[in-house]
Design a protein around this motif. Sequence first.
Motif, mmCIF file in Angstrom:
data_model
loop_
_atom_site.group_PDB
_atom_site.id
_atom_site.type_symbol
_atom_site.label_atom_id
_atom_site.label_comp_id
_atom_site.label_asym_id
_atom_site.label_seq_id
_atom_site.Cartn_x
_atom_site.Cartn_y
_atom_site.Cartn_z
ATOM 1 N N ILE A 21 4.112 -4.616 2.025
ATOM 2 C CA ILE A 21 3.431 -5.343 0.947
ATOM 3 C C ILE A 21 3.065 -4.346 -0.159
ATOM 4 O O ILE A 21 2.270 -3.440 0.062
ATOM 5 C CB ILE A 21 2.175 -6.071 1.476
ATOM 6 N N GLY A 67 1.171 -3.416 -2.987
ATOM 7 C CA GLY A 67 -0.058 -3.759 -3.705
ATOM 8 C C GLY A 67 -0.019 -3.323 -5.162
ATOM 9 O O GLY A 67 -0.609 -3.966 -6.023
ATOM 10 N N ALA A 81 1.979 -6.011 -6.938
ATOM 11 C CA ALA A 81 1.196 -7.257 -6.995
ATOM 12 C C ALA A 81 0.070 -7.125 -8.024
ATOM 13 O O ALA A 81 -0.199 -8.059 -8.783
ATOM 14 C CB ALA A 81 0.622 -7.573 -5.612
ATOM 15 N N CYS A 137 -7.087 -8.989 -0.851
ATOM 16 C CA CYS A 137 -6.408 -9.172 0.449
ATOM 17 C C CYS A 137 -5.880 -10.597 0.567
ATOM 18 O O CYS A 137 -4.740 -10.839 0.986
ATOM 19 C CB CYS A 137 -7.383 -8.944 1.612
ATOM 20 N N LEU A 158 -2.812 -11.192 -1.468
ATOM 21 C CA LEU A 158 -1.632 -10.556 -0.844
ATOM 22 C C LEU A 158 -1.137 -11.398 0.340
ATOM 23 O O LEU A 158 0.072 -11.605 0.508
ATOM 24 C CB LEU A 158 -1.970 -9.131 -0.370
ATOM 25 N N LYS A 191 0.741 -14.435 -0.794
ATOM 26 C CA LYS A 191 2.092 -14.145 -1.317
ATOM 27 C C LYS A 191 3.096 -14.179 -0.166
ATOM 28 O O LYS A 191 4.236 -14.600 -0.328
ATOM 29 C CB LYS A 191 2.125 -12.752 -1.954
ATOM 30 N N ILE A 234 -3.178 -6.617 7.248
ATOM 31 C CA ILE A 234 -3.735 -6.107 5.992
ATOM 32 C C ILE A 234 -4.719 -4.986 6.329
ATOM 33 O O ILE A 234 -5.675 -5.201 7.081
ATOM 34 C CB ILE A 234 -4.484 -7.234 5.220
ATOM 35 N N THR A 266 0.411 -3.856 4.802
ATOM 36 C CA THR A 266 0.063 -3.115 3.572
ATOM 37 C C THR A 266 0.025 -1.617 3.876
ATOM 38 O O THR A 266 -0.532 -1.210 4.894
ATOM 39 C CB THR A 266 -1.332 -3.525 3.045
ATOM 40 N N MET A 325 -5.212 -3.769 -5.731
ATOM 41 C CA MET A 325 -5.587 -5.162 -6.001
ATOM 42 C C MET A 325 -7.083 -5.300 -6.299
ATOM 43 O O MET A 325 -7.494 -6.241 -6.980
ATOM 44 C CB MET A 325 -5.245 -6.044 -4.788
#
Length: 281
Positions: free
Chosen positions: A4, A6, A9, A144, A147, A150, A226, A254, A263
Motif C-alpha cells: 500500500i 501511502g 495515496a 488508515c 487506505l 482503497k 495497516i 503498509t 496520509m
Amino acid sequence: MILIDGKKAAADLREELKKEVLSLKDKFNKVPGLTVILIGDLAPSQIYVRNKEKSATEVGLKSEVIRYSDSVEESEVLKKIDELNNDDSVSGILVQLPLPKHIDKQKVIEAIMPEKDVDGFHPMNVGNLSSGYESSIPCTPLGCYLLIKKIEPNLNGKKAVIVGRSNLNGKPMTQLLLKENCTVTITHSKTNDLKGECLKGDIIVAAVGIPELVKGDWVKKDAIVIDVGINKTENGLVGDVAFDEVSKVAKALTPVPGGVGPMTIACLLKNTIECFKRANK
Ligand code: NAP
C-alpha cells in the motif's frame, strides 16, 4: 501482495483537495485557513510542523504557524486559542503535541472550539464520532481508514482487530470500522492471547509502538494489515509489524516509512477543508 503506497495515496488526496480549495475560493471568495501553534523546539515537532505548513500551502490553504518558547505561560496559549476561535479567517486550529509539562494538555485541547478542532481530539468530536454524528476525525486513523477503503471498498461484516487502544489511534480507528459494519476487536497490553485475536482479523491495524510486534504467524492469509507504528531502531525506522514475514501472508500491507505516515498530514488538510465547509454551509 499489494504494497500500500501511502505516499501516492497522500499525493492523490492532496491533488483532490487542491481542486476543492479552488472551487471553494470561487464560491466563497476566501480559502480555508489552518493555524498551528508550536510550543518549544523539540526536533520532531519542528519537522512535523514544517511539513504541515508546506503541505497546507501546496494545496492552497491559508497557513499560519504561531511559535512560542517552552517557557510560555499556559494562560497566554489559552488566550491565543480564544482569539483564533473568534477569527473567521481561521478554519482549523492545531496545537502540536507534546506540550511542555507545565501546560495542561487536556485544557488546551478543550479550549479549541470543536468546530475548529482539526485533530478531532476535543471531547465533543470524540463523542460525535462514537455516536455516528458529523465530527472531525483524528488524522492518523482517518488516513488508515482511507487506505483500507482503497483496498476493500465494502467492509461489511469483516472482522477487524485493532492492536492498541490509544485515544489518538486505536479508539477512533475502532469507531471508523464499526461505522463500516466491521466486527471490531480492540486489543491492548492486557489482552490474553494477542496472537489468537490477530489471527481472526480480515483487517489488522497495529498502533502500539513496539517494533515488529505483529509476526507473520499472527496474520490470517489474505488479511489487510495497516502498520501505524513508527519505531526508531538500530536498523532504522520500523513499524509494529514484522514486514518481511507478514508480507508473505497478507493480501495488502503498509510499509514503514511510506505507508500511514504521509496520509496523516493529507488528512489534516482534509479536516481543515471540512471545518471550513461546515462553517460556511
Ligand atoms: P500509545 O498512546 O503509547 O498507545 C499504545 C497502545 O498500545 C496502548 O493502548 C497499549 O496498551 C498498547 N500496547 C502496549 N504494549 C502492548 C502489547 N505488548 N500488546 C498489545 N498492546 C500493547 O501509542 P500511540 O500514540 O497510539 O502510537 C502508537 C504507535 O503509532 C507509535 O509507534 C507512534 O509513534 C505511532 N504513530 C504513528 C503516526 C503516523 O502518522 N504514522 C501517528 C501517531 C502515532 P495499554 O492501553 O494497555 O497500555
